[in-house]
Design a protein around this motif. Structure first.
Motif, PDB file in Angstrom:
ATOM      1  N   LYS A   1     164.192  21.646  25.361  1.00 30.70           N
ATOM      2  CA  LYS A   1     162.782  21.444  25.018  1.00 30.70           C
ATOM      3  C   LYS A   1     161.867  22.034  26.089  1.00 30.70           C
ATOM      4  O   LYS A   1     160.695  22.292  25.848  1.00 30.70           O
ATOM      5  CB  LYS A   1     162.487  19.953  24.840  1.00 30.70           C
ATOM      6  N   TYR A   2     162.423  22.252  27.295  1.00 34.69           N
ATOM      7  CA  TYR A   2     161.634  22.840  28.376  1.00 34.69           C
ATOM      8  C   TYR A   2     161.657  24.372  28.357  1.00 34.69           C
ATOM      9  O   TYR A   2     160.906  25.003  29.100  1.00 34.69           O
ATOM     10  CB  TYR A   2     162.165  22.372  29.737  1.00 34.69           C
ATOM     11  N   VAL A   3     162.531  24.949  27.557  1.00 34.90           N
ATOM     12  CA  VAL A   3     162.677  26.409  27.521  1.00 34.90           C
ATOM     13  C   VAL A   3     161.583  27.012  26.657  1.00 34.90           C
ATOM     14  O   VAL A   3     161.397  26.628  25.503  1.00 34.90           O
ATOM     15  CB  VAL A   3     164.063  26.804  26.979  1.00 34.90           C
ATOM     16  N   THR A   4     160.850  27.962  27.222  1.00 38.84           N
ATOM     17  CA  THR A   4     159.767  28.633  26.506  1.00 38.84           C
ATOM     18  C   THR A   4     159.992  30.139  26.515  1.00 38.84           C
ATOM     19  O   THR A   4     160.988  30.633  27.054  1.00 38.84           O
ATOM     20  CB  THR A   4     158.410  28.316  27.153  1.00 38.84           C
ATOM     21  N   LEU A   5     159.031  30.860  25.962  1.00 41.46           N
ATOM     22  CA  LEU A   5     159.120  32.318  25.942  1.00 41.46           C
ATOM     23  C   LEU A   5     159.084  32.916  27.340  1.00 41.46           C
ATOM     24  O   LEU A   5     159.565  34.027  27.549  1.00 41.46           O
ATOM     25  CB  LEU A   5     157.975  32.894  25.102  1.00 41.46           C
ATOM     26  N   PHE A   6     158.520  32.190  28.310  1.00 42.00           N
ATOM     27  CA  PHE A   6     158.520  32.677  29.693  1.00 42.00           C
ATOM     28  C   PHE A   6     159.953  32.938  30.161  1.00 42.00           C
ATOM     29  O   PHE A   6     160.267  34.016  30.682  1.00 42.00           O
ATOM     30  CB  PHE A   6     157.844  31.653  30.605  1.00 42.00           C
ATOM     31  N   SER A   7     160.821  31.936  29.981  1.00 38.94           N
ATOM     32  CA  SER A   7     162.216  32.077  30.403  1.00 38.94           C
ATOM     33  C   SER A   7     162.956  33.075  29.523  1.00 38.94           C
ATOM     34  O   SER A   7     163.723  33.911  30.026  1.00 38.94           O
ATOM     35  CB  SER A   7     162.913  30.713  30.352  1.00 38.94           C
ATOM     36  N   CYS A   8     162.742  32.997  28.214  1.00 43.36           N
ATOM     37  CA  CYS A   8     163.468  33.869  27.285  1.00 43.36           C
ATOM     38  C   CYS A   8     163.093  35.326  27.468  1.00 43.36           C
ATOM     39  O   CYS A   8     163.949  36.213  27.441  1.00 43.36           O
ATOM     40  CB  CYS A   8     163.203  33.433  25.846  1.00 43.36           C
ATOM     41  N   ASP A   9     161.791  35.590  27.659  1.00 40.40           N
ATOM     42  CA  ASP A   9     161.358  36.970  27.872  1.00 40.40           C
ATOM     43  C   ASP A   9     161.912  37.533  29.174  1.00 40.40           C
ATOM     44  O   ASP A   9     162.337  38.690  29.234  1.00 40.40           O
ATOM     45  CB  ASP A   9     159.830  37.046  27.891  1.00 40.40           C
ATOM     46  N   THR A  10     161.900  36.724  30.219  1.00 38.08           N
ATOM     47  CA  THR A  10     162.400  37.188  31.516  1.00 38.08           C
ATOM     48  C   THR A  10     163.895  37.473  31.431  1.00 38.08           C
ATOM     49  O   THR A  10     164.368  38.510  31.919  1.00 38.08           O
ATOM     50  CB  THR A  10     162.129  36.143  32.610  1.00 38.08           C
ATOM     51  N   PHE A  11     164.640  36.564  30.820  1.00 36.90           N
ATOM     52  CA  PHE A  11     166.076  36.777  30.678  1.00 36.90           C
ATOM     53  C   PHE A  11     166.358  37.956  29.749  1.00 36.90           C
ATOM     54  O   PHE A  11     167.253  38.769  30.015  1.00 36.90           O
ATOM     55  CB  PHE A  11     166.741  35.512  30.134  1.00 36.90           C
ATOM     56  N   GLY A  12     165.599  38.067  28.653  1.00 30.67           N
ATOM     57  CA  GLY A  12     165.772  39.198  27.745  1.00 30.67           C
ATOM     58  C   GLY A  12     165.450  40.524  28.417  1.00 30.67           C
ATOM     59  O   GLY A  12     166.114  41.535  28.169  1.00 30.67           O
TER      60      GLY A  12
END
Length: 586
Positions: free
Chosen positions: A184-195
């Motif tokens: 629930k804490y995971v947002t596009l900030f983390s996903c975009d950076t990892f992607g």
């Protein structure tokens, strides 16, 4: 290649489908169980609550997961994801294969089949594609480099078997204790950076595949570069044609579905034409049919490892758990992103328990452990999109200015076709996804077919240069739709040619630069560590992206409106119900 996902073009609203799914028996059970679980004070009654809730929510849909596969979209999705999964997995493993001498192509294919079978037949999220990734090959190679330097080095596969067992146990504990709720804490900030990181890893591996060929015949290496560029340009040509208004819509969809496989076959065939063939370009190394490396048996007796190394394997197992917790769950989130009109509920807790089983089996038979793939997972979902004409209500809602930037990760956002020659009402848009289990199972079964003698011989005819081009294409396509790339392009774009409705207009330029800078620093740290002797610890940096966004970013001088535009939840509220909802709303 499926349609590229652009973030500055919002997908059609699919609220009615979500409401229909919420009214279904499975989804109602999911919501009721989540509410009941939150009200239960007893720790022991909470054990396994997430798994039970996922199973109850998904079970009513199991039969339709097979019957819904009677749809043409399953055919191109299977072909596309087969090539996008198997060949990069093999190419990622080349360094591991050549360095350790403990794996062959057979181990990679067996691992891909095992993951596809388990998650397509038993999984709660069959759209998520799992296989051999770049991070796991880096992880396994780093383990080899570390233990090989010890004077009394243990058997490599026995040691990895214990690493995988420790990781599997922590996977099971995680699922039983409902720790997937932390998503629930995971947002596009983390996903975009990892992607963004994964995309550059693809580009880097493409370069590595080419540079390794210069250790052999020079002319063969030059041909490899030519084939790589041919693969890259041809694939992008098909993709660009699929996004234009040229030709009939069925022809454009054909280019989108089969452009990449056609490019791969054509570029491979060029290696055998004229002087290209005379230069002897480097091909893929293949072993015997269904034969493990060095003629070993498929059962790894890791329990024979000396006791002191069993304890040493535990820290490595924890690091592997950190990698898989973020990588696999983020892959699942992105594959079920808010831009996809999904109607069937997810199941993060249950699938993570299954990932522990596949990790244990991987150690038992001596193959690289599979997990969720980026960008293959969202590519798979995008290839299953059903296009149609949206209703006038959807068009009106879509054209209203949005408070969110439309971010989605890894290039998996649906790019709507612009038709300058026809009314907006005739523009095609995604109206449904063929949610089924057959395409995942079929592409995994093809991995098993590829292990037979005749097809293994055909696989050995694929030039490595073509794989480099495939890496470049997939990496560049993922970068094209990544949130960081979108923001960087906005910063350098001519403002007079920018849509007045772009939400980023509401963000101060200094704050936009600050947000992107934090993401780029996090990406740079991850990438640098991966290239260093401390590569074994890169999953820790990836996981730290979540608390960075939750506790640090809000303390920086952003307004709430700016943060809601720059960032947001990865998946829809319907999908996030499995983990108790998202704490960050757009």
């Amino acid at each position: 290649m499926p349609m590229t996902l652009q973030r500055n073009q919002m997908p059609v609203k699919v609220r009615p489908m979500e409401e229909q799914a919420r009214g279904s028996p499975g989804s109602s059970t999911l919501l009721q169980d989540a509410a009941t679980t939150r009200q239960t004070p007893s720790f022991f009654r909470r054990l396994g609550a997430g798994i039970i809730s996922d199973v109850r929510a998904r079970t009513p849909w199991y039969f339709s997961d097979w019957t819904d596969a009677w749809n043409y979209r399953v055919v191109p999705a299977t072909a596309l994801i087969f090539f996008a999964n198997v060949l990069p997995g093999i190419a990622f493993s080349l360094d591991l294969i050549e360095t350790t001498q403990q794996y062959t192509v057979a181990e990679v294919l067996i691992s891909s089949f095992m993951a596809a079978f388990v998650f397509s037949v038993f999984g709660a999220q069959p759209l998520t594609i799992a296989g051999v990734t770049g991070p796991i090959t880096v992880f396994n190679k780093t383990i080899y480099d570390i233990i090989n330097k010890q004077p009394d080095a243990p058997n490599y596969l026995h040691f990895v078997g214990w690493v995988y067992l420790w990781a599997a146990i922590i996977h099971w504990v995680t699922a039983i204790l409902n720790w997937c709720d932390f998503l629930k804490y995971v947002t596009l900030f983390s996903c975009d950076t990892f992607g963004f990181y994964v995309s550059w890893v693809y580009l880097q591996y493409g370069v590595q595949v080419i540079t390794r060929q210069f250790s052999g015949d020079f002319e063969g290496a030059l041909v490899g570069i030519t084939l790589a560029l041919l693969m890259l340009v041809t694939s992008f040509l098909f993709q660009c044609l699929s996004e234009t208004t040229l030709f009939h819509r069925h022809i454009r969809r054909f280019f989108s579905d089969y452009g990449m496989p056609i490019s791969l076959i054509a570029a491979s065939g060029m290696a055998y034409w004229g002087r290209f063939n005379a230069s002897n370009p480097t091909m893929l190394p293949v072993g015997g049919a269904f034969q493990a490396a060095n003629g070993r048996t498929w059962l790894v007796k890791f329990w024979e490892l000396d006791g002191k190394w069993v304890g040493v394997a535990l820290p490595f197992g924890i690091i592997l758990w950190i990698l898989f917790f973020f990588d696999h769950n983020v892959s699942s989130l992105i594959a079920q992103g808010s831009q996809f009109p999904l109607r069937k509920p997810p199941g993060f807790h249950y699938d993570f328990f299954l990932l522990g089983i596949t990790t244990f089996i991987a150690g038992l038979i001596g193959v690289p452990a599979p997990n969720g793939l980026i960008p293959q997972a969202p590519i798979h979902t995008a290839s299953l999109l059903v296009m149609g004409n949206p209703s006038q209500k959807d068009i009106d809602e879509e054209e209203q200015p949005s408070s969110h930037s439309g971010n989605n990760s890894n290039g998996a956002v649906i790019k709507m076709e612009k038709s300058f020659d026809h009314p907006v009402s005739r523009r095609e848009a995604p109206i449904a996804v063929v949610e089924q289990r057959v395409s995942n199972l079929a592409q995994g079964s093809l991995c098993l077919v590829l292990l037979t003698g005749p097809f293994l011989h055909i696989l050995g005819l694929v030039p490595r240069g073509v794989l480099a081009g495939l890496f470049w294409f997939m990496g560049a396509a993922a970068l094209k739709g990544n949130g960081i790339t979108i923001k960087l392009l906005y910063l350098i774009r001519d403002k007079t040619l920018t849509s007045p409705d772009d939400p980023l207009h509401k963000v101060r330029k200094s704050r936009l630069l600050m947000f992107v800078a934090v993401q780029l620093v996090a990406f740079g740290a991850t990438f640098v560590v991966t290239q260093s002797i401390a590569a074994i610890g890169f999953p820790v940096i990836i996981l730290l992206l979540v608390p960075l966004r939750t506790y640090v970013i809000p303390r920086l001088p952003f307004t709430q409106e700016e943060l809601s535009i720059l960032d947001g939840p990865t998946a829809s509220p319907f999908t996030m119900e499995s983990v108790g909802g998202s704490l960050h709303t757009a």
